[in-house]
Design a protein around this motif. Structure first.
Motif, short mmCIF file in Angstrom:
data_model
loop_
_atom_site.label_atom_id
_atom_site.label_comp_id
_atom_site.label_asym_id
_atom_site.label_seq_id
_atom_site.Cartn_x
_atom_site.Cartn_y
_atom_site.Cartn_z
N GLU A 1 0.82 -1.22 0.00
CA GLU A 1 0.00 0.00 0.00
C GLU A 1 0.85 1.26 0.00
O GLU A 1 0.52 2.26 -0.61
N GLN A 2 2.01 1.20 0.71
CA GLN A 2 2.94 2.35 0.70
C GLN A 2 3.45 2.62 -0.71
O GLN A 2 3.54 3.78 -1.16
N ALA A 3 3.80 1.53 -1.42
CA ALA A 3 4.27 1.71 -2.81
C ALA A 3 3.17 2.31 -3.69
O ALA A 3 3.40 3.22 -4.51
N LEU A 4 1.95 1.81 -3.48
CA LEU A 4 0.84 2.33 -4.27
C LEU A 4 0.55 3.79 -3.93
O LEU A 4 0.23 4.60 -4.81
N MET A 5 0.70 4.15 -2.65
CA MET A 5 0.47 5.54 -2.23
C MET A 5 1.46 6.48 -2.91
O MET A 5 1.13 7.59 -3.33
N ARG A 6 2.74 6.04 -2.99
CA ARG A 6 3.75 6.87 -3.67
C ARG A 6 3.39 7.07 -5.15
O ARG A 6 3.52 8.16 -5.69
N ASN A 7 2.94 5.98 -5.76
CA ASN A 7 2.54 6.09 -7.18
C ASN A 7 1.35 7.05 -7.34
O ASN A 7 1.30 7.86 -8.28
N VAL A 8 0.40 6.95 -6.42
CA VAL A 8 -0.76 7.83 -6.48
C VAL A 8 -0.33 9.29 -6.34
O VAL A 8 -0.77 10.18 -7.10
N LEU A 9 0.57 9.57 -5.38
CA LEU A 9 1.04 10.96 -5.18
C LEU A 9 1.81 11.46 -6.40
O LEU A 9 1.67 12.62 -6.80
N GLU A 10 2.62 10.59 -7.00
CA GLU A 10 3.39 10.99 -8.19
C GLU A 10 2.46 11.31 -9.36
O GLU A 10 2.60 12.33 -10.05
N GLN A 11 1.48 10.44 -9.59
CA GLN A 11 0.51 10.65 -10.66
C GLN A 11 -0.32 11.91 -10.39
O GLN A 11 -0.62 12.68 -11.29
N PHE A 12 -0.69 12.10 -9.11
CA PHE A 12 -1.51 13.26 -8.76
C PHE A 12 -0.73 14.56 -8.96
O PHE A 12 -1.28 15.58 -9.39
N GLU A 13 0.58 14.51 -8.66
CA GLU A 13 1.43 15.70 -8.87
C GLU A 13 1.48 16.05 -10.35
O GLU A 13 1.36 17.22 -10.75
N GLN A 14 1.70 15.03 -11.20
CA GLN A 14 1.71 15.28 -12.66
C GLN A 14 0.36 15.83 -13.12
O GLN A 14 0.30 16.73 -13.98
N TYR A 15 -0.70 15.29 -12.54
CA TYR A 15 -2.03 15.77 -12.93
C TYR A 15 -2.22 17.25 -12.56
O TYR A 15 -2.76 18.04 -13.33
N THR A 16 -1.75 17.62 -11.35
CA THR A 16 -1.90 19.02 -10.93
C THR A 16 -1.10 19.96 -11.81
O THR A 16 -1.50 21.11 -12.04
N GLN A 17 0.04 19.48 -12.32
CA GLN A 17 0.85 20.33 -13.20
C GLN A 17 0.14 20.59 -14.53
O GLN A 17 0.25 21.67 -15.10
N ILE A 18 -0.56 19.58 -15.01
CA ILE A 18 -1.28 19.75 -16.28
C ILE A 18 -2.57 20.54 -16.07
O ILE A 18 -2.93 21.43 -16.84
N SER A 19 -3.26 20.24 -14.95
CA SER A 19 -4.60 20.78 -14.74
C SER A 19 -4.59 22.27 -14.42
O SER A 19 -5.43 23.02 -14.92
N LYS A 20 -3.65 22.71 -13.57
CA LYS A 20 -3.59 24.12 -13.13
C LYS A 20 -4.79 24.53 -12.28
O LYS A 20 -4.88 25.67 -11.86
N LYS A 21 -5.74 23.61 -12.05
CA LYS A 21 -6.90 23.94 -11.21
C LYS A 21 -6.65 23.61 -9.74
O LYS A 21 -7.38 24.04 -8.86
N ILE A 22 -5.66 22.77 -9.48
CA ILE A 22 -5.32 22.36 -8.12
C ILE A 22 -4.04 23.08 -7.71
O ILE A 22 -3.01 22.98 -8.39
#
Length: 773
Positions: A124-145
């Motif tokens: 779950e820790q590994a999956l959490m890191r992946n989620v945070l990494e993907q979410f960070e990339q998403y925020t960079q593209i989205s600009k809404k977060i």
């Protein structure tokens, strides 16, 4: 995870859901929901939040709700002026509904509480890191977060809470958010969030690309729109209607003003819409505009009112033309029927006759007598079907046919339309224009004439078509059948004199700047011009000679040689030179082996002297004088008939073996053909063989059979006029042509003796003298 049974009031949510640990404002307005809130305030401020499957359901039952929801704590309530209650709630934990109890005031649910563990496993820790990494990339593209939001999310160490908070920040549909809420297993929930984030990143990337393209297009479109609006404002201030919008409005006004039939107006407006939407620099734009302009310029309903005064029309026809009684009579008949019915379809008249007899000018006079517009279209040399029917609009530079062009020029639906020289059309690989004219010249079909360019049926039934031809034999039979042929013969000397005095001479005097006081042409001089300077069926060359006289007279007056010119027979040679023709072709004395035949030519009638010469030989028959096949066959028939009757005429039976016979028709450069020279050749042959002279004052016309019968011929009127002009006094003609004598003018008929015959014996009785030369 542990589960426990509990009961709480139910607050159904529409279009949203609340995750555990989330704090959210809700507006509550439904009566049962308000009652549920009030009950919650009694039960330690807790309430069960459950999302509806359909937003539109007003009073949801158990089937209308999902089974997994959130137990929330009501932190604050505020009553709004519009009657709704604003609630601040905080999600506590998940709950699975076991039973729903619908009361009169509110609905309550019995549920099992679902508690989650706080500490993550290694996976779950590994999956959490992946989620945070993907979410960070998403925020960079989205600009809404914002970065602050991402920082607060990255500090979360609990796997379930991380998945819930990330999901709450994504623009997902309620169904997807509910799916996350119902996923109890933490590892599965994190994997689901990873799949959702990957998909959202891809969608967001495509949205960004599309957005950039749209932004560029919008910027360009906005710029063009802004510039067009500026241009419109400037044009409006200047009162200028240029530009495509002004053109479109102008064309729309023209369409409405053209008074077209409904179907054609609808087609024109449809094409105008296409033109309006099309860029100005598009190739098809000019084609559509040209098409619409043609539709608006062709007359659809405008027509002139016929002046149905038969006496006035007769006066105009007599004023413009001398003679031509048959044509005038036919026009007056048309007027009379039109006056009675008011709906007669335009007839198709074909004026046939030699050049210069006034066919074209007569059509113009017909238009003037009817009070109609006049349009002339020359068909001489036309060999392309598109000249009549127009080009298809797919071709560059396409335009309607000359029929529609003529109607546009006329501006009315009922002009007098002259199709000049209809016998001069040709055909080749581009089509047969005479076949295209079949529809135009058929009163039963031309009410829906189809032009390839216009593409819509056009009514030609009100048009009075007049055609002209020199030789009706050159017109295809199908086309000739659609026309009423009126034959205009050549003029007699008397008629030419009247035309010269009443029409031609006054016209030339005026055109050359002369007056009646400065020039006078005596009648005898006019007669000499007709006799010795012209030889034609019409009066065209006569007008040229009179123009020549006027030119010479104008020069004498301008150079002060004379103040007033008087032209007489004696002075005529000073103006026109030596005489060009010898008046009369009759032989000065009776000749053996020479007979005068009468011929019908394109220029009217003429006389032909057929000569026969005998010489010792072996019976060879020679024909000269540029004869056609028909005249050669007439000579052969006459020769064969003479051989069968040689005994009756005291001709040696072996004359064809001991003599060579030469038949010649003078003026060998002129082609000659036709069936009416049979009896003339036979008479000349018998005269040469018997030595009996042919009477010089006799002209003859008629075909011969091998049994000696005389067959009827055509063009008797023209032939009689040529005989009269040549100084002959007797005409031998087929008896079957007696019906044509009434067409011959009295001035000609009174000076001639007509001898109707049925057999060659009758011809010889009147043509040959008894004594031998």
């Amino acid at each position: 995870m542990t589960e426990s049974n509990s009961q709480l009031p139910l607050l159904p949510l529409r279009g949203l859901l609340v995750y555990p640990t989330m704090v959210l404002h809700l507006d509550v307005g439904r009566k049962k929901s308000v009652s549920a809130l009030e009950q919650a305030m009694v039960e330690e401020n807790n309430i069960f939040l459950l999302t509806q499957k359909e937003v539109s359901t007003e009073d949801p039952s158990k089937e209308d709700l999902y089974t997994v929801g959130t137990v929330a704590h009501v932190k604050q309530m505020l009553k709004l002026p519009n009657g709704t209650i604003r609630v601040l709630v905080e999600g506590l934990h998940r709950g699975r509904v076991k039973a729903v109890a619908e009361g009169e005031e509110y609905t309550s649910v019995t549920y099992d509480e679902i508690e989650e563990r706080m500490e993550p496993t290694v996976e779950e820790q590994a999956l959490m890191r992946n989620v945070l990494e993907q979410f960070e990339q998403y925020t960079q593209i989205s600009k809404k977060i914002t970065q602050e939001t991402f920082a607060s999310v990255s500090d979360i160490n609990e796997p379930g809470r991380l998945a819930d908070i990330v999901t709450s920040h994504l623009p997902l549909k309620v169904l997807q958010k509910q799916q996350v809420l119902e996923t109890i297993d933490l590892e599965e929930r994190l994997k689901l969030i990873l799949r959702i984030l990957a998909n959202e990143r891809e969608v967001l990337g495509l949205e960004k690309k599309i957005g950039q393209r749209v932004k560029k297009s919008m910027e360009r479109t906005q710029k063009e729109y802004y510039l067009r609006e500026q241009m419109k404002a400037i044009q409006k201030e200047l009162g200028d209607r240029e530009g495509k919008e002004g053109e479109t409005e102008e064309l729309r006004e023209k369409i409405y003003d053209a008074d077209m039939p409904d179907a054609i107006e609808e087609k024109a407006l449809k094409e105008l819409k296409r033109y309006e939407k099309m860029p100005a620099n598009a190739a098809e734009s000019s084609v559509i505009r040209n098409y619409i302009e043609w539709l608006t310029q062709v007359p659809w309903s405008e027509e002139t009112e016929d002046q149905l005064d038969i006496h006035r029309s007769e006066a105009i026809l007599n004023e413009d033309h001398y003679g031509l009684e048959k044509v005038k009579e036919r026009v007056l008949e048309y007027l009379a029927v039109q006056q009675l019915t008011q709906k007669l379809k335009g007839p198709i008249l074909c004026l046939s006759g030699p050049p210069g007899v006034g066919k074209t000018s007569l059509a113009r006079s017909i238009a003037r007598s009817l009070g109609r517009r006049f349009v002339r279209m020359s068909l001489g040399g036309v060999r392309d079907e598109a000249e009549i029917r127009g080009h298809r609009r797919t071709y560059v530079g396409s335009m309607p046919g000359r029929v529609i062009q003529g109607m546009k020029k006329a501006g009315t639906t009922n002009p007098v339309f002259l199709l000049d020289e209809i016998d001069k059309m040709a055909n080749d690989f581009r089509g047969d224009p005479s076949a295209a004219l079949l529809e135009v010249l058929d009163p039963e079909q031309n009410n829906s004439f189809s032009d390839h360019f216009i593409e819509e049926p056009y009514d030609l039934s009100k048009v009075l078509f007049v055609t002209t031809a020199n030789n009706i034999g050159a017109i295809p039979p199908a086309l000739r059948d659609r026309m009423e042929i009126i034959h205009i013969p050549g003029y007699t000397e008397v008629e030419k004199m009247e035309i010269a005095k009443g029409y031609l001479l006054p016209k030339q005097v005026e055109e050359h700047g002369l007056t009646k006081g400065t020039i006078q042409v005596r009648d005898e001089a006019l007669l000499d011009v007709v006799r010795y300077y012209t030889r034609e069926a019409g009066v065209r060359n006569l007008e040229r000679q009179l123009a020549k006289v006027c030119r010479k007279a104008a020069k004498q007056i301008v150079s002060n040689e004379k103040k007033r010119v008087i032209v007489t027979s004696k002075t005529l040679e000073d103006y026109l030179g030596k005489k060009q023709f010898r008046y009369g072709k009759a032989e000065l004395e009776d000749q053996v082996g020479a007979a005068t035949g009468l011929a019908y030519t394109a220029a009217g009638g003429d006389t032909l002297t057929i000569e026969v010469a005998l010489s010792p030989g072996e019976g060879k028959l020679t024909l000269t004088g540029k004869l056609g096949d028909v005249m050669k066959e007439s000579a052969q028939a006459a020769f064969s008939y003479i051989r069968t009757k040689s005994d009756e005429w005291n001709i040696p039976s072996d004359f064809n073996k001991k003599n060579d016979i030469h038949i010649h028709v003078p003026e060998g450069a002129v082609p000659k053909d036709g069936p009416s020279a049979g009896i003339t050749m036979a008479t000349a042959l018998i005269s040469a063989l018997t030595g009996r002279p042919v009477r010089r004052e006799v002209g003859m016309t008629g075909e011969i059979t091998l049994r000696g019968r005389v067959l009827p011929i055509g063009g008797l009127k023209e032939k009689a006029m040529s005989a009269h002009r040549a100084g002959l006094t007797h005409i031998i003609m087929p008896k079957e042509n007696e019906k044509d004598l009434e067409d011959i003018p009295d001035s000609v008929r009174s000076g001639l003796t007509f001898i109707p015959v049925t057999h060659l014996d009758d011809v010889l009785k009147h043509a040959l003298l008894e004594e031998k030369k």
